[in-house]
Every structure is written in C-alpha cells, then in structure tokens.
Design an enzyme around this catalytic site. Sequence first.
Site, PDB file in Angstrom:
ATOM      1  N   ILE A  73      11.090  -1.984-103.300  1.00 33.83           N
ATOM      2  CA  ILE A  73      11.890  -3.199-103.463  1.00 33.83           C
ATOM      3  C   ILE A  73      12.367  -3.562-102.066  1.00 33.83           C
ATOM      4  O   ILE A  73      12.915  -2.716-101.363  1.00 33.83           O
ATOM      5  CB  ILE A  73      13.109  -2.989-104.382  1.00 33.83           C
ATOM      6  CG1 ILE A  73      12.676  -2.576-105.785  1.00 33.83           C
ATOM      7  CG2 ILE A  73      13.965  -4.250-104.439  1.00 33.83           C
ATOM      8  CD1 ILE A  73      13.840  -2.285-106.716  1.00 33.83           C
ATOM      9  N   ALA A  74      12.148  -4.802-101.683  1.00 34.29           N
ATOM     10  CA  ALA A  74      12.593  -5.244-100.356  1.00 34.29           C
ATOM     11  C   ALA A  74      13.119  -6.671-100.442  1.00 34.29           C
ATOM     12  O   ALA A  74      12.580  -7.493-101.189  1.00 34.29           O
ATOM     13  CB  ALA A  74      11.447  -5.178 -99.355  1.00 34.29           C
ATOM     14  N   GLU A 107      12.271   6.606-105.919  1.00 34.07           N
ATOM     15  CA  GLU A 107      12.879   7.406-104.860  1.00 34.07           C
ATOM     16  C   GLU A 107      13.650   6.474-103.937  1.00 34.07           C
ATOM     17  O   GLU A 107      13.226   5.344-103.704  1.00 34.07           O
ATOM     18  CB  GLU A 107      11.829   8.145-104.019  1.00 34.07           C
ATOM     19  CG  GLU A 107      11.043   9.209-104.750  1.00 34.07           C
ATOM     20  CD  GLU A 107       9.758   8.692-105.383  1.00 34.07           C
ATOM     21  OE1 GLU A 107       9.119   9.473-106.106  1.00 34.07           O
ATOM     22  OE2 GLU A 107       9.397   7.517-105.179  1.00 34.07           O
ATOM     23  N   ASN A 112      20.754   5.594 -98.065  1.00 32.04           N
ATOM     24  CA  ASN A 112      20.694   4.181 -98.424  1.00 32.04           C
ATOM     25  C   ASN A 112      21.674   3.910 -99.583  1.00 32.04           C
ATOM     26  O   ASN A 112      21.276   3.716-100.732  1.00 32.04           O
ATOM     27  CB  ASN A 112      19.272   3.767 -98.798  1.00 32.04           C
ATOM     28  CG  ASN A 112      19.137   2.265 -98.925  1.00 32.04           C
ATOM     29  OD1 ASN A 112      20.125   1.542 -99.016  1.00 32.04           O
ATOM     30  ND2 ASN A 112      17.896   1.788 -98.940  1.00 32.04           N
ATOM     31  N   TYR A 119      20.821   0.472-107.920  1.00 32.29           N
ATOM     32  CA  TYR A 119      20.100   1.175-108.980  1.00 32.29           C
ATOM     33  C   TYR A 119      21.062   1.696-110.038  1.00 32.29           C
ATOM     34  O   TYR A 119      20.777   1.618-111.240  1.00 32.29           O
ATOM     35  CB  TYR A 119      19.258   2.307-108.400  1.00 32.29           C
ATOM     36  CG  TYR A 119      18.277   1.839-107.351  1.00 32.29           C
ATOM     37  CD1 TYR A 119      17.611   0.624-107.470  1.00 32.29           C
ATOM     38  CD2 TYR A 119      18.021   2.603-106.223  1.00 32.29           C
ATOM     39  CE1 TYR A 119      16.728   0.176-106.500  1.00 32.29           C
ATOM     40  CE2 TYR A 119      17.131   2.172-105.251  1.00 32.29           C
ATOM     41  CZ  TYR A 119      16.492   0.952-105.392  1.00 32.29           C
ATOM     42  OH  TYR A 119      15.615   0.517-104.435  1.00 32.29           O
TER      43      TYR A 119
END
Length: 171
Positions: A73-74, A107, A112, A119
């Site tokens: 995911i970015a 992961e 982070n 999440y």
Amino acid sequence: MQNITLRNMNLADLDQVMVMEKLCFTLPWPRGAFEGELTQNGMARYLVAEIEGQIVGYAGVWLIFDEGHITNIAVHPDFQRHGVASAILTRLLSNAKACGIESCTLEVRRNNLPAQKLYEKFGFLPEGVRKGYYTDTKEDALLYWKRSMSEVVETYDWIIVEEEEEEHGEQ
C-alpha cells in the site's frame, strides 16, 4: 480532500506507480515485478487511487484460497494523511471479501507507526514477527492479521477482472 477515484491498476499506470514506489519505499519493487503481477499472477489484484487524473496511491493483494495477502500500500507523500490510504484499504478489503476472502494478512516495518495505526483501525492485529525481514536495514516486520471480514461490506469490482485482464495485457 478532493474526490478520490478508485479503479483497477493497469500497465499504463506503471510510470506513475514507479515514481511513488521510489518515493515511498527504501526497497522499491522493480517495474518488472508490477508487470508480472498485472499480466501473469492470476492471484494478484491491484488498485490505484486517482485525484484529477493523477495516481496518488495504490495497493495490491494476493487472493490465496480464502486468505488475502496484502502485498503493498503506498500513497504519494503529497497526499498522505488525507484519507487516501483508508479509501484504498476499504475498497481492497471489500473487493477481496466479494471474492471469498475470509481473512487478510500483511507485513509492516516495526518502526512504521502510522501504517500500524491505519491497519489497527481496520481491525488488523499484530500476531508475529519476521526477524530481519527487510534486507536494506535488517529491520523486523510485524505480521498483522485481520481474522474476520464480517464487518466488511462487499463490492464486486473484481468479479469481471478475468475479462479485463485480456484488455490490460494488450496495452
């Protein structure tokens, strides 16, 4: 925040995706990895988020039997913390549920914290550690699981994806 359009990723998106990949990750995937995911990996599904025609985010998941493995995911740094990642993750999970996915894993780097918070907001919980997972820094990855998709509302964007794969492969 402006309107976000979410759609399936295709090969024509890769120039913009690669810019974001290099901005967001210390170990960016090579272009060929995305090309393979889009054209050869029947388990892979990728989304992009657009604002006014500019791709501002993307995510991918592997659909493996009844489990989803979120690969990445970015969000472009200029658009972070504006709801783009939440919009992408909401659609990714809802599409995955419609495809029969009952749980998802991913992961995330131990340091982070913004991603971990995202999440956890979506019901993912840390269940393990992959020691030295990230080869650039030898940093550990936290293994997150979302064991229930019961509260996820299904969307059916990927039901037609097999027909679309032929179109995307020709671009």
